[in-house]
Scaffold this motif. Sequence first.
Motif, short mmCIF file in Angstrom:
data_model
loop_
_atom_site.label_atom_id
_atom_site.label_comp_id
_atom_site.label_asym_id
_atom_site.label_seq_id
_atom_site.Cartn_x
_atom_site.Cartn_y
_atom_site.Cartn_z
N VAL A 376 0.78 -1.11 -0.09
CA VAL A 376 0.08 -0.03 0.05
C VAL A 376 0.92 1.38 0.10
O VAL A 376 2.12 1.28 0.21
CB VAL A 376 -0.97 0.10 1.06
N PRO A 377 0.38 2.32 -0.44
CA PRO A 377 1.14 3.68 -0.29
C PRO A 377 1.62 4.20 1.08
O PRO A 377 0.72 3.51 1.99
CB PRO A 377 0.25 4.69 -1.13
N ALA A 378 2.33 5.10 1.24
CA ALA A 378 2.99 5.47 2.39
C ALA A 378 1.73 6.17 3.19
O ALA A 378 0.61 6.66 2.69
CB ALA A 378 3.81 6.94 2.09
N ARG A 379 1.59 5.98 4.51
CA ARG A 379 0.59 6.61 5.52
C ARG A 379 -0.66 5.57 5.34
O ARG A 379 -1.81 6.27 5.74
CB ARG A 379 0.45 7.80 5.31
N THR A 380 -0.74 4.65 4.59
CA THR A 380 -1.90 3.78 4.36
C THR A 380 -2.06 2.47 5.25
O THR A 380 -0.75 1.82 5.42
CB THR A 380 -1.91 3.36 3.00
N GLU A 381 -2.81 2.35 6.22
CA GLU A 381 -2.98 1.18 7.10
C GLU A 381 -3.18 0.11 6.34
O GLU A 381 -3.68 -0.23 5.54
CB GLU A 381 -4.17 1.45 8.15
N GLY A 382 -2.09 -1.10 6.95
CA GLY A 382 -2.46 -2.44 6.36
C GLY A 382 -1.76 -3.36 7.14
O GLY A 382 -1.32 -3.08 8.50
N ALA A 383 -1.47 -4.64 6.84
CA ALA A 383 -1.03 -5.63 7.72
C ALA A 383 0.68 -5.46 7.51
O ALA A 383 1.20 -5.46 6.52
CB ALA A 383 -1.22 -7.10 7.10
N LEU A 384 1.28 -5.56 8.66
CA LEU A 384 2.72 -5.21 8.59
C LEU A 384 3.46 -6.79 8.39
O LEU A 384 3.25 -7.70 9.25
CB LEU A 384 3.08 -4.80 9.94
N GLN A 385 4.33 -6.92 7.41
CA GLN A 385 5.21 -7.78 7.26
C GLN A 385 6.63 -7.44 7.48
O GLN A 385 6.96 -6.33 7.12
CB GLN A 385 4.89 -8.44 5.85
#
Length: 541
Positions: A376-385
């Motif tokens: 995802v783009p910068a400052r977009t929340e998602g799952a951290l890997q």
Amino acid sequence: MFDTLLTPERIARETAAGHWRGRTITDFLDEHAAASPDKVAFVDSRRSITYAELRRLVDRVALGLLERGVGPGDVISFQLPNRIEWVVLHYAATRIGAISNPLIPIYREREVGYMVGLARSRMVVVPREFRGFDYPEMIERLRPGWEQPVDLLVVGEPSWDELVDTAWEERADPAVLAPLRPDADDVTLLIFTSGTTGEPKGVMHTHNTMVAANDPLPVRLGITGDSVLHMASTLAHLTGFLYGARLNVQNGATCVLQDVWDPAAFVELVAQHRITYTSAATPFLHDLLDVPDLAEHDLSSLVRFCCMGAPIPPAVVRAAREALPGLVVVGGWGQTEEGLVTIGIPGDPEEKIVETDGFPWPGMEIRVVDEHGAVVPARTEGALQVRGPFLFVGYAERLDLTRSLLVPADDGGEAWFDTGDLAYIDEDGYLRISGRTKDVIIRGGENIPVAYVENALYEHPAVDAVAIVATPDPRLQERACACVVLRPGTELSFEDLQRFLAGRGVAKQYWPERLVVLEDLPRTPSGKIQKFQLRDRMAGS
């Protein structure tokens, strides 16, 4: 010996990149004992020990372990406070290729019974007493339930004294230890992380992953052989293990151990030993700043405070800057599975310190993906890997679970590990943890395994349904609240709850600190408890 997911390809990749150097912690001990034999390696609440003395003691204990039947690949579980004996045992185990399984001192029957059983430990080492608790009595109660025979050693009693008997130098040749030096890709650490499905998970690390995890600190944080480190967090946490039991030895420095956190005592230790660096959960910094006579002590040597496990409130950073102008506070994020992945950089502006969880260590990579696995783009929340040289080599006896959390890379590199956390990465590459997909409460940097405690409470005859949720706390960030539905005609007080958990052997630190009895729990149409509603309700009550 445990099976792992370590592959020749990963070994070749990390070795070629220079991240894995084929070294063990005892290699560093031998070097510094030869180069600076009289330098103090560790200080605890009762004594200090030089590098030369530490090496001799480690060799004696290693020979004693061999004499008692412990060998390469065997697991030694030890539940000791932050004292020199803890360090000696870990290094002695390393010397003979055994696996260290440190257990947090607050653990009781439920945790210790499960962990020692899964580890198939050959030996358990405990103090006679610490903070009023009888550890040998607990182990004796547990022994019949373990499938494997477990040798019990009690520090300060004859069985332990035999390991450090000076006569070993006459009865055994320390040269027998050299052939037992482990391969750097062997497992050296089995350390348990809080479970989210009712069972803690045994995280396996090799010598290479653990040495690599400490290698970048000197450059990033200014650590040298002249530094004096401090550790009050238990050495049985990965924070304490890496930065309390090993970081100083990798750099030929001194480490001051505190077995019970006391901010006033810490202030005295800083002045006495000229401590320069400490790592701890954010509430420790809060406590330090609350010491009434702080300004009356010489704390000019303290230049680094690394906060782990919880965000740093802006007010705390500003208070630290005002009270201790020479102190640089940085925050970091990591997990037992991969050590510290990100940390702030000294000189960062305040917004980076308080609004992010730091910048990745060299070699560690982070990314955030959406539900389809796309970055995802910068400052977009998602799952951290994450991936990199610090990443563990599997959960003991749970390799299928480990595989389920690994996402194949589309660049031909190492697979990504799904951390279970929600996050975003800003335009400068700094990480910010924004939520948790795992059901864990973080109380002052300490993970509370929610499902594990809930499962224990479901055993109470009065409890029909239970959900444990976090409530905000100004010092600890989160505290646990137990929301329960009772069976008809029953009652449950907060004191009843505490007595029940104590009887089940659940560590006191995991107990909920608030009890709320409800008529029902909010649920989805499929019956799943909606904890977000409970969190909102408890936060406002």
